[in-house]
Design a protein around this motif. Sequence first.
Motif, PDB file in Angstrom:
ATOM      1  N   CYS A 292       0.725  -1.193   0.073  1.00 41.13           N
ATOM      2  CA  CYS A 292       0.152  -0.027   0.123  1.00 41.13           C
ATOM      3  C   CYS A 292       0.895   1.395   0.070  1.00 41.13           C
ATOM      4  N   VAL A 293       1.974   1.426   1.042  1.00 37.52           N
ATOM      5  CA  VAL A 293       2.790   2.461   0.937  1.00 37.52           C
ATOM      6  C   VAL A 293       3.360   2.692  -0.489  1.00 37.52           C
ATOM      7  N   ALA A 294       3.938   1.674  -1.003  1.00 43.40           N
ATOM      8  CA  ALA A 294       4.713   1.772  -2.231  1.00 43.40           C
ATOM      9  C   ALA A 294       3.799   2.289  -3.223  1.00 43.40           C
ATOM     10  N   CYS A 295       2.685   1.795  -3.514  1.00 47.37           N
ATOM     11  CA  CYS A 295       1.484   2.248  -4.340  1.00 47.37           C
ATOM     12  C   CYS A 295       1.170   3.562  -4.223  1.00 47.37           C
ATOM     13  N   SER A 296       1.008   4.058  -2.825  1.00 43.61           N
ATOM     14  CA  SER A 296       0.363   5.441  -2.646  1.00 43.61           C
ATOM     15  C   SER A 296       1.816   6.312  -2.963  1.00 43.61           C
ATOM     16  N   LEU A 297       2.900   6.272  -2.761  1.00 46.74           N
ATOM     17  CA  LEU A 297       4.267   6.913  -3.290  1.00 46.74           C
ATOM     18  C   LEU A 297       4.239   7.170  -4.662  1.00 46.74           C
ATOM     19  N   LEU A 298       3.932   6.155  -5.316  1.00 44.78           N
ATOM     20  CA  LEU A 298       3.941   6.243  -6.980  1.00 44.78           C
ATOM     21  C   LEU A 298       2.723   7.124  -7.383  1.00 44.78           C
ATOM     22  N   MET A 299       1.626   6.908  -6.557  1.00 45.47           N
ATOM     23  CA  MET A 299       0.420   7.886  -6.914  1.00 45.47           C
ATOM     24  C   MET A 299       0.851   9.385  -6.739  1.00 45.47           C
ATOM     25  N   PHE A 300       1.354   9.712  -5.767  1.00 45.12           N
ATOM     26  CA  PHE A 300       1.944  11.165  -5.405  1.00 45.12           C
ATOM     27  C   PHE A 300       2.651  11.708  -6.844  1.00 45.12           C
ATOM     28  N   GLY A 301       3.357  11.053  -7.472  1.00 48.56           N
ATOM     29  CA  GLY A 301       4.034  11.352  -8.627  1.00 48.56           C
ATOM     30  C   GLY A 301       3.509  11.320  -9.887  1.00 48.56           C
ATOM     31  N   LEU A 302       2.532  10.353 -10.006  1.00 49.20           N
ATOM     32  CA  LEU A 302       1.707  10.164 -11.139  1.00 49.20           C
ATOM     33  C   LEU A 302       0.657  11.268 -11.376  1.00 49.20           C
ATOM     34  N   PHE A 303       0.158  11.502 -10.355  1.00 46.59           N
ATOM     35  CA  PHE A 303      -1.236  12.561 -10.306  1.00 46.59           C
ATOM     36  C   PHE A 303      -1.021  13.646  -9.293  1.00 46.59           C
ATOM     37  N   PRO A 304      -0.367  14.519  -9.890  1.00 49.55           N
ATOM     38  CA  PRO A 304      -0.112  15.938  -8.981  1.00 49.55           C
ATOM     39  C   PRO A 304      -1.278  16.930  -8.993  1.00 49.55           C
ATOM     40  N   TYR A 305      -2.588  16.394  -8.322  1.00 47.58           N
ATOM     41  CA  TYR A 305      -3.547  17.117  -8.206  1.00 47.58           C
ATOM     42  C   TYR A 305      -4.036  17.046  -6.639  1.00 47.58           C
ATOM     43  N   LEU A 306      -4.478  17.988  -5.996  1.00 46.90           N
ATOM     44  CA  LEU A 306      -4.657  18.122  -4.759  1.00 46.90           C
ATOM     45  C   LEU A 306      -5.618  16.945  -4.236  1.00 46.90           C
ATOM     46  N   TRP A 307      -6.750  16.390  -4.942  1.00 51.58           N
ATOM     47  CA  TRP A 307      -7.630  15.498  -4.613  1.00 51.58           C
ATOM     48  C   TRP A 307      -6.878  14.032  -4.890  1.00 51.58           C
ATOM     49  N   THR A 308      -6.126  14.001  -5.720  1.00 51.44           N
ATOM     50  CA  THR A 308      -5.305  12.804  -5.596  1.00 51.44           C
ATOM     51  C   THR A 308      -4.204  12.626  -4.694  1.00 51.44           C
ATOM     52  N   MET A 309      -3.745  13.856  -4.432  1.00 52.04           N
ATOM     53  CA  MET A 309      -2.732  13.623  -3.185  1.00 52.04           C
ATOM     54  C   MET A 309      -3.320  13.246  -1.927  1.00 52.04           C
ATOM     55  N   MET A 310      -4.563  13.692  -1.575  1.00 52.38           N
ATOM     56  CA  MET A 310      -5.310  13.468  -0.468  1.00 52.38           C
ATOM     57  C   MET A 310      -5.908  11.939  -0.518  1.00 52.38           C
ATOM     58  N   LEU A 311      -5.984  11.465  -1.647  1.00 57.96           N
ATOM     59  CA  LEU A 311      -6.465   9.860  -1.973  1.00 57.96           C
ATOM     60  C   LEU A 311      -5.297   9.158  -1.743  1.00 57.96           C
ATOM     61  N   GLY A 312      -4.110   9.670  -2.249  1.00 62.27           N
ATOM     62  CA  GLY A 312      -2.852   8.734  -1.814  1.00 62.27           C
ATOM     63  C   GLY A 312      -2.736   8.893  -0.414  1.00 62.27           C
ATOM     64  N   VAL A 313      -2.760   9.821   0.322  1.00 63.19           N
ATOM     65  CA  VAL A 313      -2.557   9.852   1.756  1.00 63.19           C
ATOM     66  C   VAL A 313      -3.391   8.976   2.463  1.00 63.19           C
ATOM     67  N   VAL A 314      -4.778   8.690   1.920  1.00 66.19           N
ATOM     68  CA  VAL A 314      -5.672   7.726   2.697  1.00 66.19           C
ATOM     69  C   VAL A 314      -4.969   6.614   2.221  1.00 66.19           C
ATOM     70  N   VAL A 315      -4.489   5.819   1.162  1.00 65.78           N
ATOM     71  CA  VAL A 315      -3.799   4.668   0.615  1.00 65.78           C
ATOM     72  C   VAL A 315      -2.631   4.436   1.348  1.00 65.78           C
ATOM     73  N   PHE A 316      -1.716   5.665   1.565  1.00 64.37           N
ATOM     74  CA  PHE A 316      -0.792   5.579   2.453  1.00 64.37           C
ATOM     75  C   PHE A 316      -0.821   4.988   3.799  1.00 64.37           C
ATOM     76  N   THR A 317      -1.887   5.896   4.314  1.00 61.21           N
ATOM     77  CA  THR A 317      -2.251   5.728   5.693  1.00 61.21           C
ATOM     78  C   THR A 317      -2.708   4.182   6.127  1.00 61.21           C
ATOM     79  N   ILE A 318      -3.320   3.639   5.165  1.00 60.08           N
ATOM     80  CA  ILE A 318      -3.577   2.332   5.457  1.00 60.08           C
ATOM     81  C   ILE A 318      -2.451   1.345   5.383  1.00 60.08           C
ATOM     82  N   GLY A 319      -1.757   1.461   4.487  1.00 61.57           N
ATOM     83  CA  GLY A 319      -0.467   0.704   4.630  1.00 61.57           C
ATOM     84  C   GLY A 319       0.308   0.962   5.765  1.00 61.57           C
TER      85      GLY A 319
END
Length: 403
Positions: A292-319
Amino acid sequence: MTANLRQIHPLSWTIIIGTIFGRMATSMSIPFLSIYLIGRLGATPLESGVVVAVSSLIGVFASFYGGYISDVIGRKKVLFISIFGWALVFVGFALADRIWLFFIINALNGLCRAMFEPTSRALLADITPQESKLLVFNLRYAAINLGVVAGPILGLQMGSSHSGGAFYIAGLVYFCYGAVLVFQFLGHKHIGGVSGESRDPLTLTEALRVTGKDRTFVYVLIGMIFCVLGYGHFSSTLAQYMELSPHFTDGAKWFGYMLSLNAVVVLTVQYPLVRFAGRFSPMVPLIAGNLCVACSLLMFGLFPYLWTMMLGVVVFTIGEVLMFTMTDVLVDRIASPELRGTYFGMFGFNNLGNVLAPLLGGFLLNGFGANHAIPIFAVIALTTAFGLPFLLLARKHLPEGKE
């Protein structure tokens, strides 16, 4: 649940409640340290990364000794020395006005944390019945995140990214925390000293040899180094990226909101996730959390928008929850009682990931620039996933009785 809560020792409650206020005070200031150095002192991302990394670097080597020495001289003495030293460290942060001073003070910050954290966890294990240990360790983890919910928001309101006032507050909080511990230990003088099992303790070299020969523990430790490497990018690389990226305005503010979202999600999902994860071997949540953490870090780079960054935080936190809620219980199960502090201290070597994260992140930001997020976050996601083979090996070697 109610019966287990009644079994929790008063000193355990002090550590849990003290953790709330301690982490609240710390998260008002330390997460903004790299931004503070860049904005206030004109540090480069690499210089900032070095200052942030030194705390974890010192912690890597001091944590083992802090846990070991608590087995030798007693938990109480180590707790007092580290927590009052911590209070002085935060005052030093507030007074520092040179990058090299921050380097020295943050090294001392790492030393105090490396002594206090394994010793406090070992004390919790000492005074908690076996059937309540999972509850106590998860209450402590919840306390950490409860403090982090409010801390970053308070830090933003105080202007912690360009002011040192929050450091004074953190110093006062840790002094009060230490004073409460002193008072409470006076009423529990039989706790925190050298136990009867430790009258003839192993030497430091022998303790290193014993933990180093424990194959399951070594695999868990190496795997967690890579897990913590990924986790460490959240408060170092991501913080600098939000401040420097052309995709975001007022990045420090949004990073503060991301920190608070991280803590809120932890508090929301921790209980159901822990109940669900408890059905499996302790290694399964660690493996899922790493992914989960690895996938969320990739999300931060692929989708540089505030809402996707927040979604990435949720995935990161679950991990994060999956990785960290079971580790204390797992280490306690692997360790022998007379070496409990040593094992918890040795486990502090996973902070090598926190050393490498700001250095790797600063190097990538300097090399690619904050406007090239994809290669930066792809590299850090890949290095996080390097922990998977070691976690799988640890699962293979974990004795059935330890599951």
